[in-house]
Scaffold this active site. Structure first.
Site, mmCIF file in Angstrom:
data_model
loop_
_atom_site.group_PDB
_atom_site.id
_atom_site.type_symbol
_atom_site.label_atom_id
_atom_site.label_comp_id
_atom_site.label_asym_id
_atom_site.label_seq_id
_atom_site.Cartn_x
_atom_site.Cartn_y
_atom_site.Cartn_z
ATOM 1 N N ARG A 111 1.085 -13.635 -16.871
ATOM 2 C CA ARG A 111 0.504 -12.386 -16.341
ATOM 3 C C ARG A 111 -0.884 -12.681 -15.791
ATOM 4 O O ARG A 111 -1.292 -12.163 -14.762
ATOM 5 C CB ARG A 111 0.446 -11.294 -17.419
ATOM 6 C CG ARG A 111 -0.440 -10.116 -17.007
ATOM 7 C CD ARG A 111 -0.245 -8.848 -17.828
ATOM 8 N NE ARG A 111 -0.046 -9.084 -19.243
ATOM 9 C CZ ARG A 111 -1.004 -9.453 -20.112
ATOM 10 N NH1 ARG A 111 -2.243 -9.632 -19.703
ATOM 11 N NH2 ARG A 111 -0.713 -9.645 -21.384
ATOM 12 N N TYR A 138 -0.853 6.427 4.362
ATOM 13 C CA TYR A 138 0.497 6.199 3.829
ATOM 14 C C TYR A 138 0.794 7.219 2.719
ATOM 15 O O TYR A 138 -0.075 7.511 1.889
ATOM 16 C CB TYR A 138 0.561 4.756 3.290
ATOM 17 C CG TYR A 138 1.852 4.404 2.622
ATOM 18 C CD1 TYR A 138 3.023 4.263 3.360
ATOM 19 C CD2 TYR A 138 1.909 4.212 1.243
ATOM 20 C CE1 TYR A 138 4.213 3.938 2.739
ATOM 21 C CE2 TYR A 138 3.093 3.875 0.624
ATOM 22 C CZ TYR A 138 4.251 3.742 1.371
ATOM 23 O OH TYR A 138 5.421 3.419 0.755
ATOM 24 N N ASP A 169 -6.504 -0.873 4.378
ATOM 25 C CA ASP A 169 -5.087 -1.203 4.218
ATOM 26 C C ASP A 169 -4.631 -1.829 5.533
ATOM 27 O O ASP A 169 -4.489 -1.149 6.547
ATOM 28 C CB ASP A 169 -4.295 0.071 3.894
ATOM 29 C CG ASP A 169 -2.827 -0.209 3.630
ATOM 30 O OD1 ASP A 169 -2.301 -1.219 4.140
ATOM 31 O OD2 ASP A 169 -2.189 0.603 2.920
ATOM 32 N N LYS A 219 6.105 -5.615 3.668
ATOM 33 C CA LYS A 219 6.323 -5.338 5.083
ATOM 34 C C LYS A 219 6.249 -6.654 5.881
ATOM 35 O O LYS A 219 7.049 -7.528 5.648
ATOM 36 C CB LYS A 219 5.310 -4.298 5.550
ATOM 37 C CG LYS A 219 5.174 -3.083 4.597
ATOM 38 C CD LYS A 219 6.426 -2.250 4.469
ATOM 39 C CE LYS A 219 6.386 -1.270 3.302
ATOM 40 N NZ LYS A 219 5.223 -0.398 3.231
HETATM 41 C C1 LIG Z 1 4.568 0.328 2.243
HETATM 42 C C2 LIG Z 1 3.115 0.598 2.328
HETATM 43 C C3 LIG Z 1 2.321 0.681 1.172
HETATM 44 C C4 LIG Z 1 2.911 0.584 -0.225
HETATM 45 O O1 LIG Z 1 3.428 -0.669 -0.478
HETATM 46 P P1 LIG Z 1 4.658 -0.942 -1.484
HETATM 47 O O2 LIG Z 1 4.855 -2.406 -1.384
HETATM 48 O O3 LIG Z 1 5.816 -0.126 -0.981
HETATM 49 O O4 LIG Z 1 4.232 -0.490 -2.836
HETATM 50 C C5 LIG Z 1 0.967 0.901 1.333
HETATM 51 N N1 LIG Z 1 0.410 1.045 2.554
HETATM 52 C C6 LIG Z 1 1.142 0.989 3.679
HETATM 53 C C7 LIG Z 1 0.472 1.155 5.007
HETATM 54 C C8 LIG Z 1 2.504 0.763 3.610
HETATM 55 O O5 LIG Z 1 3.238 0.715 4.739
#
Ligand SMILES: *Cc1c(COP(=O)(O)O)cnc(C)c1O
Length: 409
Positions: free
Chosen positions: A73, A125, A197, A222
């Site tokens: 962890r 998001y 982000d 993504k």
């Molecule tokens: C998908 C996404 C998240 C969240 O990520 P997860 O891996 O699904 O927890 C946060 N910000 C953006 C812009 C996203 O597209």
């Protein structure tokens, strides 16, 4: 604490500061770092790929004397490789990997204290909006959601207790472009951190630390993973103290990725540059053709000169990304039929994989927003969002044309 390998001692030996200032410079260009940073061949065996260290614990040479790892962890060598790779891609000194993008975002919020205030975009998001409003308001944090393309509105939202400015760019699904340098400056003037982000752009197209951001956040699920086969998250910073605090929460909360997930993301980041080139090229072509199509009212893609954020995007990004949205002239039902009629584009939420995906925000990703609020935010019934994949662009275009013909004629 685990001795994290920083990009400074990665094998290509390039100067970190040079890399950061010139994302595509000399021996440490991002295409090269994507493949090598954080993962020199295995010392024992020469294995070119970092081993998947499937172990929870590590033998100690003497009580309290470990070899850099004591419990998975806290630290795992496959995760260390990924963290160093991601840090090198963003041009930051420190990377932290998490079990999901939301776990990474949660860790940024762990830095705050009861009473603190956060300013965020009004089109962040959905999961970010949910954790802010439905989890952390109960812990006595407060949130202002403003149009972050309007710097006056952001300045007006600043309070003495403002501790964080949360930025997304491009935003979802209207691809608004936020000025990272201006927002970071505003945040710092207010004594707040600026976190970006960077999931939609990826470090191949945009490196927020270069523009003054303190923390970069990612959903590795993504583009960085890139193959729709893994869920993960990450944070990158240049600030050693901040990284140490993030590491404390990473270990204390425990939302860390397993080594197999880390391996999959590392496999993804190697091809990030070549994938992104194709995503961008395909999205640009489709955006231009959609803009000319009589059944399409509006196209939202920062690579179009008609996009209100085009000039800022051209300054802040190296290319315009693989996400685009467009508004069909028809009704909610016709847009539903359209997204269901595509065959190469799969009808699905999420984004960033090599396969093209298509969805209708009004009935899918943004369905939880009441219709009136949704319309006021520009998310019309006929809006369609596409994650443009790396297939042949003519197959993608033919698919869109046949689906338009089938549903709107
Ligand atoms: C998908 C996404 C998240 C969240 O990520 P997860 O891996 O699904 O927890 C946060 N910000 C953006 C812009 C996203 O597209």
């Amino acid at each position: 604490m685990t001795d994290h390998t920083t990009p400074d001692d990665r094998q290509d030996g390039t100067e970190q500061t040079d890399d950061r200032r010139h994302g595509h410079h000399a021996t440490g260009r991002i295409e090269t770092r994507a493949i090598h940073a954080g993962q020199p061949p295995d010392e024992q065996t020469g294995a070119v790929m970092p081993p998947i260290y499937a172990t929870s614990t590590y033998v100690q040479d003497a009580p309290g004397q470990d070899r850099g790892y004591e419990y998975s962890r806290t630290g795992n060598p496959t995760r260390t490789a990924l963290e160093a790779n991601l840090a090198a891609l963003e041009g930051g000194a420190h990377g932290r990997a998490f079990a999901s993008g939301m776990a990474a975002i949660n860790t940024v919020l762990n830095l705050l204290e009861a009473g603190d205030h956060v300013i965020a975009g009004d089109d962040v998001y959905g999961g970010t909006y949910r954790i802010f409003r439905e989890v952390y308001e109960d812990y006595d944090l407060s949130f202002s959601f403003v149009d972050t393309t309007d710097l006056g509105a952001v300045e007006a939202a600043v309070r003495p207790e403002t501790a964080l400015v949360w930025v997304e760019t491009p935003t979802n699904p209207l691809m608004r472009i936020n000025d990272i340098a201006a927002l970071a400056e505003l945040a710092h003037k207010a004594g707040a951190l600026c976190a970006v982000d960077n999931t939609f752009a990826t470090p191949y197209l945009q490196r927020p630390l270069e523009h003054g951001a303190d923390i970069v956040s990612h959903s590795l699920t993504k583009y960085l993973g890139g193959h729709s086969d893994v869920v993960g998250g990450a944070l990158v910073t240049d600030d050693a103290d901040l990284d140490e605090r993030l590491g404390f929460y990473q270990n204390s909360v425990g939302a860390t990725p397993d080594p197999f997930a880390c391996f999959l993301v590392l496999r993804g980041t190697k091809t990030l540059p070549v994938r992104m080139d194709r995503h961008c090229e395909n999205a640009q072509t489709l955006a231009e053709r959609l803009a000319e199509h009589p059944a399409v009212d509006q196209v939202y893609y920062p690579g179009l000169s008609s996009h209100p954020g085009h000039e800022l995007a051209a300054e802040q990004m190296d290319a315009f990304g693989g996400m685009l949205s467009f508004e069909l002239a028809g009704t909610l039902e016709e847009a539903s039929e359209f997204v269901a009629a595509t065959e190469v584009f799969a009808l699905a939420e999420s984004l960033g994989g090599v396969e093209s995906l298509i969805e209708q925000p009004a009935t899918m990703t943004h369905a939880s927003i009441p219709r009136e609020e949704r319309l006021a935010a520009g998310l019309t019934d006929g809006l369609v969002r596409a994650s443009v994949g790396t297939e042949h662009v003519e197959d993608l275009w033919a698919d869109i044309e046949q689906a338009l013909a089938a549903t709107l004629d």
